[in-house]
Design a protein around this motif. Structure first.
Motif, short mmCIF file in Angstrom:
data_model
loop_
_atom_site.label_atom_id
_atom_site.label_comp_id
_atom_site.label_asym_id
_atom_site.label_seq_id
_atom_site.Cartn_x
_atom_site.Cartn_y
_atom_site.Cartn_z
N GLN A 185 0.45 2.18 -3.50
CA GLN A 185 -0.89 1.97 -4.01
C GLN A 185 -1.22 3.00 -5.10
OE1 GLN A 185 -3.98 2.52 -1.07
NE2 GLN A 185 -2.81 4.10 -0.02
N TYR A 230 -0.05 -0.19 -7.04
CA TYR A 230 -0.73 -1.39 -6.53
C TYR A 230 -2.22 -1.15 -6.33
CZ TYR A 230 -2.23 -4.90 -3.11
OH TYR A 230 -2.91 -5.89 -2.45
N THR A 231 -3.01 -2.15 -6.75
CA THR A 231 -4.45 -2.16 -6.51
C THR A 231 -4.81 -3.44 -5.79
OG1 THR A 231 -4.85 -0.90 -8.55
CG2 THR A 231 -6.73 -2.04 -7.59
N ARG A 232 -5.48 -3.30 -4.65
CA ARG A 232 -5.83 -4.48 -3.87
C ARG A 232 -7.09 -5.15 -4.43
NH1 ARG A 232 -6.94 -2.77 2.11
NH2 ARG A 232 -5.08 -1.51 1.75
N THR A 262 0.82 -1.21 0.00
CA THR A 262 0.00 0.00 0.00
C THR A 262 0.85 1.27 0.00
OG1 THR A 262 -0.24 -0.18 2.40
CG2 THR A 262 -2.03 -1.05 1.04
#
Length: 338
Positions: free
Chosen positions: A70, A80-82, A67
């Motif tokens: 992110q 980053y994408t969760r 994150t």
């Protein structure tokens, strides 16, 4: 669910004695299916496995490390994408991913008629995995070289000059080559009674897409006979036609709907590379011969998601729809309209 009988093309033939037959096969595959396997591309199995292994290392990092990079931090839609963080047709995808594009400097404040300039900027890189930056940037350039060769071959297959679209990939602000976008992706095993939408049904927006799969299947292609499974083939990339090529060819080339279904037993890892015209380009209408033009049926249209010939506007529209959190933070004046 049937296993796909996608065409298998060997790019090495483009440079050999079977050039004419390769171009014929490429034209048929791109017109009738819009999907095919590609071998003979010159990227070694060792390089492919190294990239997949680094992807696994990245996704194994603690959430706090991920994150830190992110996508929500980036007005350029990098990072980053969760899980559930990207939407396809308004529904959350069950995947986590890491997106990069060309490593660029910010080009300045956007003008009112070029808000897409906000897409241009640097990537984010995790400090905990320093090998990721040089490896992914080098791999992205290798994939770029493959797609440029393939694009030129495709134009020759349409009886056009190989450089007919070179002016659209000539570079933005002195850069060289087409627009680049690559993502490494992890699809976790689907929980019981959970959504199986790894990625919802969609078409890709650019010129060409290359997909590198691990051993886990999941990519499905919509055909006239229904959905078929594109099984992983060691060393081969899956190639599909994007909407910009469908638009440029007035529908002669086929952008095909596809999706990814969540794995049932083991996490799935893949890398997708999207090559497109530069953001400042406008996609032309290619001058097909009378014979080929008679087979072109016009590009597919979706009133809820119209295609735009100005590439930057078309790209920004898609990113705003897919990443609503980034849109809300960095594009509040456009978020509601998307």
């Amino acid at each position: 669910m049937a296993t796909a009988t996608l065409p298998m093309l060997d790019l090495a033939q483009y440079h050999g004695e079977n050039r004419a037959e390769f171009l014929r096969q490429l034209r048929v595959a791109s017109r009738d299916v819009g999907f095919f396997y590609l071998t003979g591309h010159g990227i070694s199995p060792q390089t492919q496995q190294q990239v997949l292994a680094l992807g696994r290392e990245f996704f194994a990092l603690p959430l706090a490390e991920k994150t830190q990079v992110q996508m929500l931090n980036s007005p350029h839609f990098r990072g980053y994408t969760r899980l559930n963080g990207e939407l396809t047709r308004g529904q959350p995808d069950q995947r986590e991913q890491f997106d990069i594009m060309r490593e660029d400097a910010v080009v300045g404040l956007p003008t009112s008629n070029a808000l897409w300039r906000r897409l241009v900027g640097p990537n984010q890189w995790p400090t905990a995995l320093p090998a990721l930056k040089p490896t992914l940037l080098a791999f992205q350039q290798q994939l770029t070289d493959v797609t440029v060769t393939l694009l030129r071959a495709m134009l020759e297959a349409l009886a056009l000059p190989a450089d007919a679209l070179d002016h659209t990939i000539a570079g933005l602000n002195g850069t060289e080559g087409p627009y680049q976008h690559m993502k490494i992706v992890r699809y976790p095993v689907a929980a019981a009674n959970a959504s199986k939408q790894g990625v919802g049904a969609h078409k890709d927006p650019g010129y060409l897409t290359l997909v590198m799969q691990d051993q886990q299947a999941g990519l499905e292609v919509e055909t006239a006979d229904g959905w078929v499974l594109a099984e992983p083939i060691a060393g081969a990339f899956v190639v599909n036609i994007g909407e910009l090529l469908e638009m440029a060819s007035n529908g002669y080339l086929k952008a095909t709907t596809h999706r990814v279904t969540s794995p049932q037993q083991q996490d799935r890892y893949s890398v997708a590379f999207f090559m497109a015209a530069q953001l400042d380009a406008t996609v032309p209408l290619l001058p097909l011969s009378a014979e080929l033009a008679a087979e072109a049926q016009g590009p597919a249209t979706d009133p809820a998601n119209p295609l735009l010939r100005q590439v930057g506007d078309n790209t920004l529209k898609g990113r705003l729809r897919s990443h609503r959190d980034v849109a809300d933070r960095h594009y509040p004046e456009l978020a509601q309209a998307s």
